[in-house]
Design an enzyme around this catalytic site. Structure first.
Site, PDB file in Angstrom:
ATOM      1  N   LYS A  89     112.693  91.797 -22.646  1.00  0.00           N
ATOM      2  CA  LYS A  89     113.539  92.144 -23.581  1.00  0.00           C
ATOM      3  C   LYS A  89     114.839  92.405 -22.686  1.00  0.00           C
ATOM      4  CE  LYS A  89     114.388  95.510 -27.221  1.00  0.00           C
ATOM      5  NZ  LYS A  89     113.623  96.864 -28.164  1.00  0.00           N
ATOM      6  N   SER A 164     113.204  96.285 -32.846  1.00  0.00           N
ATOM      7  CA  SER A 164     114.172  95.589 -32.342  1.00  0.00           C
ATOM      8  C   SER A 164     113.646  94.360 -31.068  1.00  0.00           C
ATOM      9  CB  SER A 164     115.270  96.606 -31.403  1.00  0.00           C
ATOM     10  OG  SER A 164     114.636  97.363 -30.437  1.00  0.00           O
ATOM     11  N   SER A 188     109.433  99.625 -32.154  1.00  0.00           N
ATOM     12  CA  SER A 188     110.507  98.567 -32.135  1.00  0.00           C
ATOM     13  C   SER A 188     109.579  97.446 -31.159  1.00  0.00           C
ATOM     14  CB  SER A 188     111.527  98.672 -31.158  1.00  0.00           C
ATOM     15  OG  SER A 188     112.671  99.230 -31.976  1.00  0.00           O
TER      16      SER A 188
END
Length: 454
Positions: A89, A164, A188
């Site tokens: 990420k 996310s 997330s």
């Protein structure tokens, strides 16, 4: 892993995932360079429509793969993730790549050092493909990023992959990475894993060091793993975790006590998946019984955790908030601005809500070893639909207490969208959570990368 046709070889490498591919590289049945070229080709073919990656470090990945192959030819012992193509990420530092955290104005110079967890991936001989799309500043759960564009769900275009860590889950689900690292503040990692049909694991708080993570909430953020199987998730976790302070033998699953939390407002197909998972665990010898959450109000807990994230995120991004020309979205500015405006007493009250919930959960774990509950109340939804406010109701619980939690794919809905169940364990009971997840995985069947089914 040598196969007849070139296309079959490509599919075999992608289907191999983490454990099988690493074993093939170590044995010389395939090369790390072939694995990387296969994944880079998949990214080139499919990511323009998915937008799972913010940055791809192709030459960096090729150089790392060639170094792994040279060491194998020289007879050196290779690590547990030898030659496996992984993604991270874009709020985790990777030396040589810019860390944006999904914010266009965040940073313009490449990171000088790897995040601790990324350095551990390299130490296990994994090969890093690049940085994945995410909600701006990790503040959100849809991955509709105003700067880098929407990341789409590989199972249905124009549907959210969750957030996310949506880009990480989409990349894994589409066969564009064998596994990926994300951050998990209120769910997330597990929410996008649920929506994309992947396994998502948030370990016990502190198991994976967070140095090199651009935080949203310093008190809630944790590093998690997304992969296409529980075994692959566990292999990546083992490569980057701190030493296991307790350890759990797989045989202990037969004596485990499982508390089943049905939840309210849950789609009927998810409730049916919970029942199937409970039956699978019962068939393993577990004592399974319906339980409640000992008075924990999940919606109240989620709101309190969100307030803490808003308040702490406002401090992290104070410079961007104070600059009208910083370029951050109005949604982020409003959310973090709200956190900045809260009185210290209100934030302290929110922390007390989390502390009380953690105590109640610990009290529940005095009589059960694991709890089984939904990951999300619903499957993925279209970007044109309003995001449900309760997306993180079932996931924020584990963040409040720092407990390990695993989202396991649980088949598909009548609309052919992924479903999931979640297993939460006692702190430092990560191994038992993973063993129970593997039992559920066997009941629901194997996962196939979405793009190989097109």
């Amino acid at each position: 892993m040598r196969t007849g046709s070139p296309r079959a070889g490509v599919d075999a490498i992608v289907r191999a995932g983490v454990l099988e591919l690493a074993a093939a590289v170590r044995a010389g049945r395939t090369s790390a360079r072939d694995a990387i070229e296969t994944y880079l080709e998949h990214i080139a073919r499919h990511d323009p429509g998915l937008n799972a990656f913010i940055a791809v470090g192709a030459e960096m990945a090729r150089a790392a793969a060639e170094a792994v192959d040279r060491r194998r030819r020289a007879g050196a012992s290779l690590g547990a993730l030898a030659g496996v193509p992984l993604a991270v990420k874009d709020n985790l530092d990777v030396a040589g790549l810019v860390t944006t955290a999904g914010i266009s104005a965040s940073r313009d110079a490449p990171a000088a050092r790897d995040a601790s967890c990324v350095a551990r991936l390299r130490g296990a001989d994994a090969v890093l493909l690049g940085k994945t799309n995410m909600d701006e500043a990790a503040f959100g759960a849809t991955n509709e990023n105003p700067h880098f564009g929407r990341c789409h769900n590989p199972h249905r275009h124009d549907f959210t992959p969750g957030g996310s860590s949506g880009g990480a889950a989409a990349a894994v689900a589409a066969g564009l990475a064998a596994a990926a690292l994300g951050s998990d503040t209120l769910g997330s990692v597990r929410i996008p894993a649920s929506y994309c049909g992947c396994v998502g694991f948030k370990p016990t708080r502190g198991s994976i060091p967070t140095w090199g993570l651009m935080p949203l909430s310093v008190s809630l953020d944790e590093i998690g793993v997304i992969a296409r199987s529980v075994g692959d998730c566990g292999a990546v976790f083992d490569a980057i975790r701190d030493a296991d302070p307790v350890g759990t033998r797989p045989a202990e699953l037969a004596r485990a006590r499982i508390g089943v939390i049905a939840g309210t407002g849950v789609a009927s197909e998810i409730a049916a998946a919970i029942a199937l998972a409970a039956a699978a665990l019962g068939a393993c010898g577990c004592a399974v019984e319906r339980r409640d959450l000992a008075g924990i109000d999940l919606a109240r807990l989620r709101r309190a955790a969100l307030l803490i994230a808003e308040a702490e995120g406002a401090r992290v991004h104070a410079r961007l908030l104070s600059d009208p020309a910083s370029g951050i979205s109005q949604i982020l500015r409003d959310g973090l601005g709200y956190g900045a405006a809260q009185a210290p007493e209100r934030v302290a009250q929110a922390r007390e809500t989390l502390r009380e919930a953690a105590q109640r959960l610990d009290a529940l774990f005095a009589s059960v070893d694991l709890i089984l509950l939904p990951t999300t109340p619903q499957a993925a939804f279209a970007f044109t639909s309003a995001a449900p406010s309760n997306q993180a109701d079932f996931t924020a619980l584990a963040n409040a207490g720092g407990h390990p939690a695993l989202s396991v794919p649980a088949g598909g809905s009548s609309d052919a969208l992924p479903l999931a169940v979640q297993i939460v364990g006692k702190r430092n009971g990560d191994a038992l959570v993973l063993v129970a997840g593997a039992a559920c995985e066997r009941a629901f069947g194997a996962f196939a990368p979405a793009m190989l089914r097109l």
